[in-house]
Design a protein around this motif. Structure first.
Motif, PDB file in Angstrom:
ATOM      1  N   PHE A 129      10.480   0.683 -10.331  1.00  0.00           N
ATOM      2  CA  PHE A 129      11.577   0.259  -8.440  1.00  0.00           C
ATOM      3  C   PHE A 129      11.520  -1.215  -9.007  1.00  0.00           C
ATOM      4  O   PHE A 129      12.704  -1.123  -9.326  1.00  0.00           O
ATOM      5  CB  PHE A 129      11.245   1.144  -8.058  1.00  0.00           C
ATOM      6  CG  PHE A 129      11.089   3.057  -7.972  1.00  0.00           C
ATOM      7  CD1 PHE A 129      11.123   3.198  -8.702  1.00  0.00           C
ATOM      8  CD2 PHE A 129      10.808   3.366  -6.803  1.00  0.00           C
ATOM      9  CE1 PHE A 129      11.044   5.048  -9.279  1.00  0.00           C
ATOM     10  CE2 PHE A 129      11.128   4.864  -6.497  1.00  0.00           C
ATOM     11  CZ  PHE A 129      11.340   5.209  -8.159  1.00  0.00           C
ATOM     12  N   SER A 130      10.687  -2.289  -8.186  1.00  0.00           N
ATOM     13  CA  SER A 130      10.864  -2.732  -7.432  1.00  0.00           C
ATOM     14  C   SER A 130      11.308  -3.852  -8.491  1.00  0.00           C
ATOM     15  O   SER A 130      11.027  -4.354  -9.569  1.00  0.00           O
ATOM     16  CB  SER A 130       9.525  -3.286  -6.555  1.00  0.00           C
ATOM     17  OG  SER A 130       9.165  -2.375  -5.626  1.00  0.00           O
ATOM     18  N   SER A 136      12.200  -4.319  -0.528  1.00  0.00           N
ATOM     19  CA  SER A 136      12.525  -3.503   0.707  1.00  0.00           C
ATOM     20  C   SER A 136      14.203  -2.962   0.676  1.00  0.00           C
ATOM     21  O   SER A 136      14.324  -1.666   0.553  1.00  0.00           O
ATOM     22  CB  SER A 136      12.378  -3.629   1.953  1.00  0.00           C
ATOM     23  OG  SER A 136      11.066  -4.768   2.250  1.00  0.00           O
ATOM     24  N   TRP A 160       5.462  -5.798  -9.641  1.00  0.00           N
ATOM     25  CA  TRP A 160       4.914  -4.933  -8.893  1.00  0.00           C
ATOM     26  C   TRP A 160       4.352  -3.613  -9.677  1.00  0.00           C
ATOM     27  O   TRP A 160       4.549  -2.662  -9.074  1.00  0.00           O
ATOM     28  CB  TRP A 160       5.086  -4.612  -7.611  1.00  0.00           C
ATOM     29  CG  TRP A 160       5.333  -6.114  -7.307  1.00  0.00           C
ATOM     30  CD1 TRP A 160       6.605  -6.498  -6.071  1.00  0.00           C
ATOM     31  CD2 TRP A 160       4.882  -7.388  -6.736  1.00  0.00           C
ATOM     32  NE1 TRP A 160       6.772  -7.377  -5.802  1.00  0.00           N
ATOM     33  CE2 TRP A 160       5.938  -8.389  -6.000  1.00  0.00           C
ATOM     34  CE3 TRP A 160       3.875  -7.550  -7.648  1.00  0.00           C
ATOM     35  CZ2 TRP A 160       5.593  -9.370  -5.832  1.00  0.00           C
ATOM     36  CZ3 TRP A 160       3.479  -9.018  -7.466  1.00  0.00           C
ATOM     37  CH2 TRP A 160       4.288  -9.953  -6.569  1.00  0.00           C
ATOM     38  N   THR A 162       2.163  -0.805 -10.616  1.00  0.00           N
ATOM     39  CA  THR A 162       0.802  -0.531 -10.425  1.00  0.00           C
ATOM     40  C   THR A 162       0.902   0.645 -12.115  1.00  0.00           C
ATOM     41  O   THR A 162       1.934   1.006 -12.392  1.00  0.00           O
ATOM     42  CB  THR A 162       0.430   0.157  -9.648  1.00  0.00           C
ATOM     43  OG1 THR A 162       0.681  -0.881  -8.173  1.00  0.00           O
ATOM     44  CG2 THR A 162      -0.889   0.515  -9.502  1.00  0.00           C
ATOM     45  N   ILE A 370       2.391  -3.847   2.427  1.00  0.00           N
ATOM     46  CA  ILE A 370       3.552  -4.017   1.832  1.00  0.00           C
ATOM     47  C   ILE A 370       3.985  -2.233   1.278  1.00  0.00           C
ATOM     48  O   ILE A 370       5.292  -1.972   1.156  1.00  0.00           O
ATOM     49  CB  ILE A 370       3.173  -4.843   1.493  1.00  0.00           C
ATOM     50  CG1 ILE A 370       3.311  -6.173   1.889  1.00  0.00           C
ATOM     51  CG2 ILE A 370       4.322  -4.601   0.006  1.00  0.00           C
ATOM     52  CD1 ILE A 370       2.294  -7.255   1.007  1.00  0.00           C
ATOM     53  N   ALA A 371       2.619  -1.790   0.712  1.00  0.00           N
ATOM     54  CA  ALA A 371       3.053  -0.608  -0.415  1.00  0.00           C
ATOM     55  C   ALA A 371       3.688   0.361   1.019  1.00  0.00           C
ATOM     56  O   ALA A 371       3.619  -0.058   1.683  1.00  0.00           O
ATOM     57  CB  ALA A 371       1.865  -0.589  -0.696  1.00  0.00           C
ATOM     58  N   VAL A 377       9.851  -3.108   7.893  1.00  0.00           N
ATOM     59  CA  VAL A 377      10.811  -2.266   7.572  1.00  0.00           C
ATOM     60  C   VAL A 377      10.493  -0.825   8.208  1.00  0.00           C
ATOM     61  O   VAL A 377      11.880  -0.177   8.873  1.00  0.00           O
ATOM     62  CB  VAL A 377      11.098  -2.161   6.539  1.00  0.00           C
ATOM     63  CG1 VAL A 377      12.372  -1.241   5.039  1.00  0.00           C
ATOM     64  CG2 VAL A 377      11.573  -3.726   5.499  1.00  0.00           C
ATOM     65  N   ASN A 380      11.462  -1.061  11.857  1.00  0.00           N
ATOM     66  CA  ASN A 380      12.853  -0.799  11.824  1.00  0.00           C
ATOM     67  C   ASN A 380      13.208   0.403  12.237  1.00  0.00           C
ATOM     68  O   ASN A 380      14.130   0.897  12.561  1.00  0.00           O
ATOM     69  CB  ASN A 380      13.758  -1.936  10.944  1.00  0.00           C
ATOM     70  CG  ASN A 380      13.660  -3.139  10.713  1.00  0.00           C
ATOM     71  OD1 ASN A 380      13.790  -3.655  12.361  1.00  0.00           O
ATOM     72  ND2 ASN A 380      14.632  -4.125  10.214  1.00  0.00           N
TER      73      ASN A 380
HETATM   74  C1  LIG Z   1      -0.128  -1.941  -3.615  1.00  0.00           C
HETATM   75  C2  LIG Z   1       1.464  -2.004  -3.922  1.00  0.00           C
HETATM   76  C3  LIG Z   1       1.618  -1.266  -5.222  1.00  0.00           C
HETATM   77  C4  LIG Z   1       3.003  -0.939  -5.562  1.00  0.00           C
HETATM   78  N1  LIG Z   1       3.435  -0.724  -6.616  1.00  0.00           N
HETATM   79  C5  LIG Z   1       5.152  -0.649  -7.098  1.00  0.00           C
HETATM   80  C6  LIG Z   1       4.858   0.203  -8.550  1.00  0.00           C
HETATM   81  O1  LIG Z   1       4.242   1.016  -8.612  1.00  0.00           O
HETATM   82  N2  LIG Z   1       6.325  -0.021  -8.404  1.00  0.00           N
HETATM   83  C7  LIG Z   1       7.591  -0.437  -7.948  1.00  0.00           C
HETATM   84  O2  LIG Z   1       8.383  -0.407  -8.301  1.00  0.00           O
HETATM   85  N3  LIG Z   1       6.820  -1.527  -6.918  1.00  0.00           N
HETATM   86  C8  LIG Z   1       5.675  -1.497  -6.126  1.00  0.00           C
HETATM   87  N4  LIG Z   1       4.918  -2.245  -5.856  1.00  0.00           N
HETATM   88  C9  LIG Z   1       6.432  -2.688  -4.840  1.00  0.00           C
HETATM   89  C10 LIG Z   1       6.843  -2.313  -2.903  1.00  0.00           C
HETATM   90  O3  LIG Z   1       7.813  -1.415  -3.576  1.00  0.00           O
HETATM   91  C11 LIG Z   1       7.252  -3.882  -2.885  1.00  0.00           C
HETATM   92  O4  LIG Z   1       6.623  -4.939  -2.613  1.00  0.00           O
HETATM   93  C12 LIG Z   1       7.489  -3.450  -1.228  1.00  0.00           C
HETATM   94  O5  LIG Z   1       8.641  -2.491  -1.086  1.00  0.00           O
HETATM   95  C13 LIG Z   1       8.414  -4.900  -0.601  1.00  0.00           C
HETATM   96  O6  LIG Z   1       9.435  -5.166  -1.313  1.00  0.00           O
HETATM   97  P1  LIG Z   1       9.442  -7.093  -1.762  1.00  0.00           P
HETATM   98  O7  LIG Z   1       7.286  -7.468  -2.305  1.00  0.00           O
HETATM   99  O8  LIG Z   1      10.150  -7.264  -2.562  1.00  0.00           O
HETATM  100  O9  LIG Z   1       9.267  -7.824  -0.599  1.00  0.00           O
HETATM  101  P2  LIG Z   1      10.048  -8.075   0.403  1.00  0.00           P
HETATM  102  O10 LIG Z   1      11.604  -6.831   0.672  1.00  0.00           O
HETATM  103  O11 LIG Z   1      11.023  -9.523  -0.219  1.00  0.00           O
HETATM  104  O12 LIG Z   1      10.369  -8.569   2.077  1.00  0.00           O
HETATM  105  C14 LIG Z   1       9.406 -10.023   1.911  1.00  0.00           C
HETATM  106  C15 LIG Z   1       9.366  -9.691   3.539  1.00  0.00           C
HETATM  107  O13 LIG Z   1      10.359  -9.589   4.292  1.00  0.00           O
HETATM  108  C16 LIG Z   1      10.514  -8.671   5.716  1.00  0.00           C
HETATM  109  N5  LIG Z   1      11.612  -7.826   5.782  1.00  0.00           N
HETATM  110  C17 LIG Z   1      12.875  -7.598   4.468  1.00  0.00           C
HETATM  111  N6  LIG Z   1      13.657  -7.003   4.785  1.00  0.00           N
HETATM  112  C18 LIG Z   1      13.414  -7.115   6.101  1.00  0.00           C
HETATM  113  C19 LIG Z   1      14.280  -6.407   6.873  1.00  0.00           C
HETATM  114  N7  LIG Z   1      15.150  -5.535   6.782  1.00  0.00           N
HETATM  115  N8  LIG Z   1      13.560  -6.222   8.700  1.00  0.00           N
HETATM  116  C20 LIG Z   1      12.467  -7.394   8.731  1.00  0.00           C
HETATM  117  N9  LIG Z   1      11.654  -7.466   7.898  1.00  0.00           N
HETATM  118  C21 LIG Z   1      12.277  -7.351   6.977  1.00  0.00           C
HETATM  119  C22 LIG Z   1       9.201  -7.770   4.994  1.00  0.00           C
HETATM  120  O14 LIG Z   1       8.671  -6.783   5.781  1.00  0.00           O
HETATM  121  C23 LIG Z   1       8.345  -8.740   3.960  1.00  0.00           C
HETATM  122  O15 LIG Z   1       7.243  -9.220   5.151  1.00  0.00           O
HETATM  123  C24 LIG Z   1       3.694  -2.241  -4.489  1.00  0.00           C
HETATM  124  C25 LIG Z   1       3.362  -3.037  -3.876  1.00  0.00           C
HETATM  125  C26 LIG Z   1       2.287  -2.903  -2.708  1.00  0.00           C
HETATM  126  C27 LIG Z   1       1.709  -3.547  -2.479  1.00  0.00           C
END
Ligand SMILES: Cc1cc2nc3c(=O)[nH]c(=O)nc-3n(C[C@H](O)[C@H](O)[C@H](O)COP(=O)(O)OP(=O)(O)OC[C@H]3O[C@@H](n4cnc5c(N)ncnc54)[C@H](O)[C@@H]3O)c2cc1C
Length: 391
Positions: A129-130, A136, A160, A162, A370-371, A377, A380
């Motif tokens: 997905f990500s 987010s 990301w 997993t 984060i996960a 988010v 919110n």
């Molecule tokens: C343990 C773990 C396992 C994971 N496994 C997978 C997986 O198997 N497959 C997969 O696809 N993804 C996976 N992920 C990814 C996960 O879904 C994303 O990390 C998550 O959706 C956040 O996206 P980002 O890391 O791009 O952060 P961003 O969305 O870029 O956010 C960065 C920062 O900005 C803040 N932020 C963003 N938007 C807003 C808003 N509207 N208001 C306030 N603050 C905001 C966030 O809170 C964060 O602090 C995993 C993550 C973790 C930690």
């Protein structure tokens, strides 16, 4: 219902404990939801098959695919809880998430093919997905899938992922209509990870392990029979698995184990020649964590109870997840702090407490904030959808 006094669930708890003691493969004592090492995979496939064949998992699937006609609504969350308490692994990979999507939106042919292979442990799944610029804001994803006859051709990148390094299949979201409003132009696919053009590159994290991967797609051809749900209808398919991911995030069973470790640690660590546990400030801090952990467990049970009675609230799962992840972080930070100078030692150092478990847990703890939706988010979401505050 009396919380914690349900005979059916108590019997289930005992069964999970017995099975875990008998069959669960040994695990390295690291915390969190981690990708296994390659040599652990065969044993984890077998363990996954046991969890399904004993009807501990997949109980909400249709009966013809191994589900139970009268599954208790809390069955799977109780199983997840007990596995954590036993220190046992869950099913390997994202088969439950992909399975939920296939059950809800897949064709009969997809259900016949994939669901038995998830149950048997033959297929390990990852969730694609990500992306670097879509986490987010998942609906902003840019990986493209262009139709070419009876195939789709995929180009782009995920991050990301997993278990990407072990996965046989990927549950992929890609943009099939770049001109449609962003939620409307996305399609879900089942992707064979061995398809030419798929490159998986492990990422090394701050903990020193490689649980995540980058996955690149370069002209990857997927037959149209592997579209899950409707073309351009992927967002609806996804909401099934996102809801499952969030609802399973916050039960907090691991915190009770961490509390026991904290008491042991405070007994081992010396202050002025005496166990730190004898100091008032340390005892008060531990008492505070015990209170927090119990509040978290009760809030989670309260959400379960409301869901059982059909009175659940959109804020229940996010509140549990925020509480759990923040208590988890604070507790592990305190464990490292309590070690004073020794807090900088890590796994492998002969003098480190608990083989570096605390340092690893402290670093990994951020992942839970984060996960399944970052805590910001989710806050919110609580404000807008549960409290009705303006966006
Ligand atoms: C343990 C773990 C396992 C994971 N496994 C997978 C997986 O198997 N497959 C997969 O696809 N993804 C996976 N992920 C990814 C996960 O879904 C994303 O990390 C998550 O959706 C956040 O996206 P980002 O890391 O791009 O952060 P961003 O969305 O870029 O956010 C960065 C920062 O900005 C803040 N932020 C963003 N938007 C807003 C808003 N509207 N208001 C306030 N603050 C905001 C966030 O809170 C964060 O602090 C995993 C993550 C973790 C930690």
């Amino acid at each position: 219902m009396h919380l914690g006094q349900d005979r059916e669930l108590d019997a289930l708890r005992m069964r999970v404990r017995d099975l875990a003691a008998q069959y669960a493969p040994p695990r390295h004592s690291r915390t969190g939801v981690r990708a296994p090492e390659a040599h652990e995979i065969p044993a984890l496939r077998k363990w996954t098959a046991i969890l399904f064949s004993e009807q501990l998992l997949g109980v909400n699937w249709p009966v013809e695919y191994g589900g139970l006609a009268d599954a208790h609504p809390l069955h799977e969350s109780v199983v997840a809880d007990e596995l954590i308490r036993a220190g046992a692994a869950g099913p390997v990979g994202g088969g439950l998430l992909a399975g939920a999507a296939i059950v809800a939106s897949g064709t009969t042919a997809q259900k016949d093919h994939f669901l038995p292979r998830i149950r048997s442990g033959e297929h390990i799944w990852c969730q694609l997905f990500s992306e670097p610029d879509a986490g987010s804001d998942l609906a902003g994803l840019r990986t493209r899938a262009r139709r070419d006859g009876d195939h789709f051709v995929v180009d782009g990148q995920k991050v990301w992922t997993t278990n990407g390094q072990h996965a046989d299949w990927g549950y992929l979201l890609a943009r099939t209509d770049p001109d449609a409003p962003k939620h409307a132009g996305i399609t879900a696919f089942a992707l064979d990870m061995k398809t030419p053009g798929v490159t998986v590159r492990p990422l090394r994290e701050i903990t020193g392990t490689a649980d995540f991967n980058e996955v690149f797609f370069d002209g990857v051809r997927i037959p149209e029979t592997q579209v899950i749900g409707e073309v351009n209808g992927g967002w609806a398919v996804t909401t099934t698995s996102l809801a499952l991911e969030r609802s399973s995030a916050g039960s907090g069973a691991s915190l009770f184990g961490a509390l026991n470790r904290l008491v042991r640690l405070a007994n081992d660590v010396r202050r002025d020649g005496r166990p730190a546990l004898e100091r008032d400030d340390v005892r008060q801090a531990i008492g505070g964590f015990v209170a927090d952990v119990h509040v978290n467990a009760l809030v989670s049970a309260f959400g379960d109870s409301r869901a059982l009675h059909g009175t659940g609230d959109v804020a229940d799962a996010p509140v549990s997840k925020i509480l759990f992840s923040e208590i988890n972080l604070a507790l592990h930070e305190y464990g490292v702090q309590l070690q004073g100078h020794d807090g900088v030692r890590i796994e492998g150092d002969a003098q480190v407490h608990d083989d570096g478990w605390w340092q690893d847990a402290f670093l990994y703890g951020r992942a839970f904030t984060i996960a399944g939706g970052t805590n910001e988010v989710l806050r919110n979401l609580i404000a807008e959808r549960a409290l009705g505050l303006p966006r």
